[in-house]
Design an enzyme around this catalytic site. Sequence first.
Site, PDB file in Angstrom:
ATOM      1  N   THR A   1       0.802  -1.235   0.000  1.00 52.78           N
ATOM      2  CA  THR A   1       0.000   0.000   0.000  1.00 52.78           C
ATOM      3  C   THR A   1       0.837   1.289   0.000  1.00 52.78           C
ATOM      4  OG1 THR A   1      -1.891  -1.051   1.010  1.00 52.78           O
ATOM      5  CG2 THR A   1      -1.668   1.304   1.385  1.00 52.78           C
TER       6      THR A   1
ATOM      7  N   LYS B   1      -7.027   4.711   5.717  1.00 45.52           N
ATOM      8  CA  LYS B   1      -5.622   4.480   6.108  1.00 45.52           C
ATOM      9  C   LYS B   1      -4.840   5.790   6.029  1.00 45.52           C
ATOM     10  CE  LYS B   1      -5.092  -0.246   4.327  1.00 45.52           C
ATOM     11  NZ  LYS B   1      -4.387  -1.095   3.360  1.00 45.52           N
ATOM     12  N   ASP B   2      -4.049   6.079   7.049  1.00 40.83           N
ATOM     13  CA  ASP B   2      -3.245   7.312   7.028  1.00 40.83           C
ATOM     14  C   ASP B   2      -2.359   7.385   5.788  1.00 40.83           C
ATOM     15  OD1 ASP B   2      -0.799   5.785   7.878  1.00 40.83           O
ATOM     16  OD2 ASP B   2      -1.916   5.612   9.749  1.00 40.83           O
TER      17      ASP B   2
ATOM     18  N   ASP C   1      -9.237  -3.603   0.804  1.00 36.12           N
ATOM     19  CA  ASP C   1      -8.024  -4.326   1.211  1.00 36.12           C
ATOM     20  C   ASP C   1      -8.261  -5.125   2.490  1.00 36.12           C
ATOM     21  OD1 ASP C   1      -5.039  -4.755   0.896  1.00 36.12           O
ATOM     22  OD2 ASP C   1      -5.057  -3.837   2.878  1.00 36.12           O
TER      23      ASP C   1
ATOM     24  N   ASP D   1      -3.592   0.262  -5.589  1.00 38.47           N
ATOM     25  CA  ASP D   1      -2.222   0.326  -5.080  1.00 38.47           C
ATOM     26  C   ASP D   1      -1.501  -1.019  -5.222  1.00 38.47           C
ATOM     27  OD1 ASP D   1      -3.902  -0.834  -3.229  1.00 38.47           O
ATOM     28  OD2 ASP D   1      -2.939   0.096  -1.492  1.00 38.47           O
TER      29      ASP D   1
HETATM   30 ZN   LIG Z   1      -3.082  -5.169   1.912  1.00 44.44          ZN
END
Ligand SMILES: [Zn+2]
Length: 540
Positions: A74, A156-157, A300, A347
Site C-alpha cells: 500500500t 488508512k493514514d 483491502d 495500489d
Molecule cells: Zn493489503
Amino acid sequence: MKYLIALLLTVVFILPISAQEDNPKLVVGIVVDQMRYDYLTRFDKKFGENGFKRMMREGFNCKNNHFNYVPTYTGPGHASIYTGTTPKYHGIIGNNWYDKDIKKMVYCAGDTTVSSVGTAAVSGLMSPHRMLTTTFADENRLFTQMRGKTIGVSIKDRGAILPAGHSANAAYWFQGGQEGNWISSTFYMDELPKWVNNFNNSKKAESYIKDWNTFYDIDTYTESGADLNNFEGKFKGKETATFPYNLKALSKKNGGFNILKTTPYGNSLTADFALAAIDGEGLGQDNITDVLTVSFSSTDYVGHKFGVNSKEIEDTYIRLDKDLERFFAALDEKVGKGEYVVFLTADHGAIDVPAYLQSAKIPAGYLDNDVRKVLFQKFLTDTYGTTDIVEDISNNQIFLNRDMIKALDLDLDDVQEAIVNEQIAYPHISKAYTATTMASVDFTEGIEALLQKGYNQKRSGDIILVNDPAYISYGKTGSTHGSGLNYDTHVPLLFFGKGIKQGHTYKKTEITDIAPTISALLGISFPNFAIGQPLEFVFN
Ligand SMILES: [Zn+2]
C-alpha cells in the site's frame, strides 16, 4: 464569409489563453486498495450503469496496466501512483521497513516530530517526510502559486498522506476504536477545520454500525465461492465467515469503530467524507485546478480477511460501485459535468488464497518460516560464529550488520554471496540477489527489472529474495499481496472527464505513467523524479 471565419479563427488562436482556464477545475484521484483488474470484468454483470461502468463508457480503460516494481504494498503503491516513480527513487520501500541508520523498524508515514490533531491517540503522528520526491499534487501547488488546493482522504493514514504530497493543505484519515472520527496531524494544521468537526459530530460513522447483509440476494452471487468455506478468516465472536454480520454486536470484540474498515461501509464513509471535503474546502469552484485524492481502504481489509474469491469481496465491490455512482453524481452537481477529471486505479492486486488454489491443483502454498529461521541461524553460527551478522529480515530482504562484518574482517560482497547461495537452497525460494547485483547490473526485463525498480540503494537490504509463484508468507485464510506476479501487478486504470476521450487499450501501461499523464493534461511540471510516460492516447 470564409474570410470572416478565417479571421475569427486567427483571433481565437492568437488570444493569450492561459493554460489554467482550459484545465479541469478538479482532479480526483481514486485508489481502490487491493483491486485486481479482473474485478472489473468478473463483477461486470453486478455493476450499475453509473459507477465503474460510467468511467468505462464515458472514459478510457487501460486494460493492461501494471505495477512495474516489487514490493506491491500500500505505501509504495500510493507513492508510485502520485509521484510517477518507484521505490528506487521515492524511497517508500515498504509499509514498514528496517531503517539501517537508526537500526529499527520505521513506518512509511510515521513522524514523531508532529502531533495528532483531532485525537489524543498517537495515530496522528504522521507526515509524508519519508517520501523523497514530489507528487503531481505538489507540482500543481507550485504551478498555481499555492492557489490550487490539495486534500487527501483515506481510512488508512498512508493512503491519505502519500498521494496528497508534501505541500498538501490537508490529509485526513480515520481513527477507529471508541472514537470513530476523521483526524489529521500538526504537519498540516493546528486544529481540525469546522467542517471536519461538524462531520465527526454528525455521527455518520455510528450510522454504519448496523447489519451487513448482501446488497442483492446472495444466491445471485455466482461470481464468487460458497459463503461457507475453509479459506476465510473470521470476525472475533462469530463462528463462521457467513452473512449476515451484526456489526453492532461484533464491534465490541473487533475494535469498536475499527470493524467498519473490514466492511463495505468503510468505503461508504470515505465517500461521505470526501464529498464533505469538496463542500468544506470549496474544491473545484474556480478555474484554478484543485486536487482531491481519495483512497478506498476497506477493499483491502476485506480481501485480507476473506480472500479474493469470497462473497464478502463480491458484495464489497457491488457496494463500492454504488458509492462511486453517488460520488460521480455529486461531482456533476457540485463541480459540474465535464468540469472535472477522475482517474481510478489500485495500489496493488492480490493473490487467490493459496489453500484454495491448492484445492484446484494449482501450484501454490506457504513458506515455512520457522524451519527456515532455525536453519539460517545454524548456517550463520557455523559459518561466521554468530547470528548477529544479520540485523533484520523483513519484506523478503536480509539486512546485514556492516560493523560486525568489518570487525570480523569479512568482505561484504562475500557474505552477501554466501547468504544468496544458502537461501536459494530453501524450498519455494525461487530467486535471491545481492544488493551489489541490484546496484551494478542494469536489468531491463523480467522479475529482476521489477526488483531493481523497487530497490533503493540507501534503504533496501543486502539480500533480496523472491518466492515461487503463488507461495506466500501468510496465514492459511485470506489473501495478501507484495509480489511481482500478475495477480499483484495487474490493476485497473480508468480515466474520465475533462480532456479524456472514450476508448480502451490492451497496450501495456505502467503505474508510473499516471502522474505524468495528469501533469501533461494540466500543463504542469512532472513530479521531480517521474520516470513514466504521459498516456497521450487517453487525451481528447
Ligand atoms: Zn493489503
